[in-house]
Scaffold this motif. Structure first.
Motif, PDB file in Angstrom:
ATOM      1  N   VAL A   1      34.964  40.684  48.490  1.00 20.77           N
ATOM      2  CA  VAL A   1      34.806  39.872  47.304  1.00 20.77           C
ATOM      3  C   VAL A   1      35.813  40.331  46.396  1.00 20.77           C
ATOM      4  CG1 VAL A   1      33.424  40.094  45.229  1.00 20.77           C
ATOM      5  CG2 VAL A   1      32.146  40.624  47.489  1.00 20.77           C
ATOM      6  N   HIS A   2      36.558  39.246  46.109  1.00 17.81           N
ATOM      7  CA  HIS A   2      37.874  39.662  45.413  1.00 17.81           C
ATOM      8  C   HIS A   2      38.788  40.086  46.213  1.00 17.81           C
ATOM      9  CE1 HIS A   2      35.781  38.895  41.351  1.00 17.81           C
ATOM     10  NE2 HIS A   2      34.815  39.831  41.802  1.00 17.81           N
TER      11      HIS A   2
ATOM     12  N   GLY B   1      30.943  46.459  46.880  1.00 17.30           N
ATOM     13  CA  GLY B   1      30.653  47.759  46.330  1.00 17.30           C
ATOM     14  C   GLY B   1      31.707  48.441  45.721  1.00 17.30           C
ATOM     15  N   SER B   2      32.918  47.996  46.061  1.00 14.16           N
ATOM     16  CA  SER B   2      34.315  48.887  45.489  1.00 14.16           C
ATOM     17  C   SER B   2      34.365  48.820  44.185  1.00 14.16           C
ATOM     18  CB  SER B   2      35.568  48.542  46.296  1.00 14.16           C
ATOM     19  OG  SER B   2      35.609  47.374  45.895  1.00 14.16           O
TER      20      SER B   2
ATOM     21  N   ARG C   1      33.926  45.844  38.991  1.00 15.15           N
ATOM     22  CA  ARG C   1      34.254  45.653  37.762  1.00 15.15           C
ATOM     23  C   ARG C   1      34.464  44.116  37.378  1.00 15.15           C
ATOM     24  NH1 ARG C   1      39.230  45.123  36.246  1.00 15.15           N
ATOM     25  NH2 ARG C   1      40.267  45.430  38.269  1.00 15.15           N
ATOM     26  N   ARG C   2      34.950  43.430  38.329  1.00 17.94           N
ATOM     27  CA  ARG C   2      35.243  41.798  38.290  1.00 17.94           C
ATOM     28  C   ARG C   2      33.991  41.091  38.567  1.00 17.94           C
ATOM     29  NH1 ARG C   2      40.609  41.513  41.864  1.00 17.94           N
ATOM     30  NH2 ARG C   2      40.439  39.349  41.238  1.00 17.94           N
ATOM     31  N   THR C   3      32.858  41.609  38.610  1.00 18.14           N
ATOM     32  CA  THR C   3      31.690  40.902  39.242  1.00 18.14           C
ATOM     33  C   THR C   3      30.441  41.354  38.085  1.00 18.14           C
ATOM     34  OG1 THR C   3      32.327  41.000  41.485  1.00 18.14           O
ATOM     35  CG2 THR C   3      30.074  40.587  41.081  1.00 18.14           C
TER      36      THR C   3
ATOM     37  N   LEU D   1      33.579  36.733  38.588  1.00 17.52           N
ATOM     38  CA  LEU D   1      32.645  36.157  39.588  1.00 17.52           C
ATOM     39  C   LEU D   1      31.125  36.699  38.888  1.00 17.52           C
ATOM     40  CD1 LEU D   1      31.223  35.111  42.197  1.00 17.52           C
ATOM     41  CD2 LEU D   1      31.725  37.542  43.269  1.00 17.52           C
ATOM     42  N   LEU D   2      30.225  35.686  38.873  1.00 14.44           N
ATOM     43  CA  LEU D   2      28.655  36.086  38.675  1.00 14.44           C
ATOM     44  C   LEU D   2      27.944  35.708  39.846  1.00 14.44           C
ATOM     45  CD1 LEU D   2      28.476  34.514  35.212  1.00 14.44           C
ATOM     46  CD2 LEU D   2      28.352  36.795  35.632  1.00 14.44           C
TER      47      LEU D   2
END
Length: 297
Positions: free
Chosen positions: A64-65, A70-71, A76-78, A151-152
């Motif tokens: 993801v990104h 989960g990092s 932070r961006r999700t 991202l949503l």
């Protein structure tokens, strides 16, 4: 730069001998609205939870990104809403969002903006326990919007909404995409997905059965012409590569993507053919989905 904001390869989650998610591979592109479809129990929510680091995979990989799910940087961006919102019932909508905003280092302005985007400003000071199911869902989406994440990830975002609320949510999702944000949503409301998603992934029994555009999934559009006498209609439309209906009716059918429908009608009338009806038909997403799920039973 890789245009995939989410990608998985063979992502799997097993509970004992049962595979809740069975080797799913999907890609979500930046700026698109991606619909994740499947019947209840198909593995949609488990997949979304793995993408957020809430469930540990049994196998396969996910990013993801470009980061591990989960990092801290990925989270932070999700923004996310999974299996319904969880808020303090005795706090107001505003105060619940302020609690969530504080964890993100955000202030009241971000809360007010999120409430406005989901059309809850007028009820923001009411206690959460007085909210309808639809209002609770909208507050959950507002929490996901805090900080304007790239991202949503939304699990059934229209759950509990009335038709007006569903239309409002659809407009919001489309606006987010137009602003450059990416939306990955699961839903069983196929008409809504058909209207707002660029691409879809269909999962049945934990396995991905299709990934691509809605148009490709629905297949060719069919042009149906009812005209008499049918023999003369055949001759008039020979150049349009249409075929007689296999039920022996006075119907001509064919792929309507490249057919000039007004030209078809003009040709028939010029040849003295009586045109009873001309229709362009296309399978709904619901029809395709039901066919796919029935085939797996």
């Amino acid at each position: 730069m890789n245009d995939h904001i989410v990608s998985t390869e063979g992502l799997t989650k097993r509970y004992g001998d049962r595979a809740a998610v069975d080797a799913i591979s999907l890609t979500v592109r930046r700026g698109e609205v991606y619909g994740f479809l499947g019947p209840n129990g198909a593995g949609k929510t488990t997949t979304l939870r793995m993408l957020l680091g809430l469930v540990k995979p049994s196998g396969g990989t996910a990013q993801v990104h470009g980061l591990a799910p989960g990092s801290p940087d990925a989270l932070r961006r999700t923004g996310s809403l999974i299996e319904g919102p969880g808020f303090y019932p005795y706090l107001s909508g505003v105060d619940n969002l302020l609690v969530a905003a504080r964890y993100r280092g955000l202030g009241r302005a971000a809360v007010d903006e999120a409430l406005e985007r989901v059309e809850l400003t007028e009820r923001g000071t009411d206690r959460f326990r007085t909210y309808s199911l639809g209002m609770k869902q909208r507050l959950g989406v507002a929490a996901a919007l805090l900080g304007e994440p790239d991202l949503l990830i939304l699990d059934e975002p229209t759950n509990g909404l009335d038709p007006a609320g569903m239309a409002s949510m659809r407009r919001l999702i489309q606006a987010l995409s137009e602003d450059g944000q990416t939306v990955l949503l699961s839903s069983h409301l196929l008409a809504e997905v058909q209207q707002c998603c660029h691409r879809v992934g269909v999962v049945v029994d934990g396995r991905m059965t299709y990934e691509g555009t809605v148009a490709d999934l629905r297949g060719a559009r069919k042009l149906t012409v009812r005209a008499e006498p049918v023999e003369r209609a055949h001759r008039a439309l020979a150049a349009f590569d249409l075929a007689e209906n296999d039920r022996g009716e006075t119907v001509l059918t064919g792929d309507a993507h490249d057919v000039d429908v007004p030209a078809v009608v003009r040709e028939l009338v010029a040849d003295g053919v009586d045109v009873h009806s001309v229709a362009v038909e296309e399978r709904s997403l619901e029809d395709v989905f039901l066919t796919m799920t029935e085939a797996r039973k």
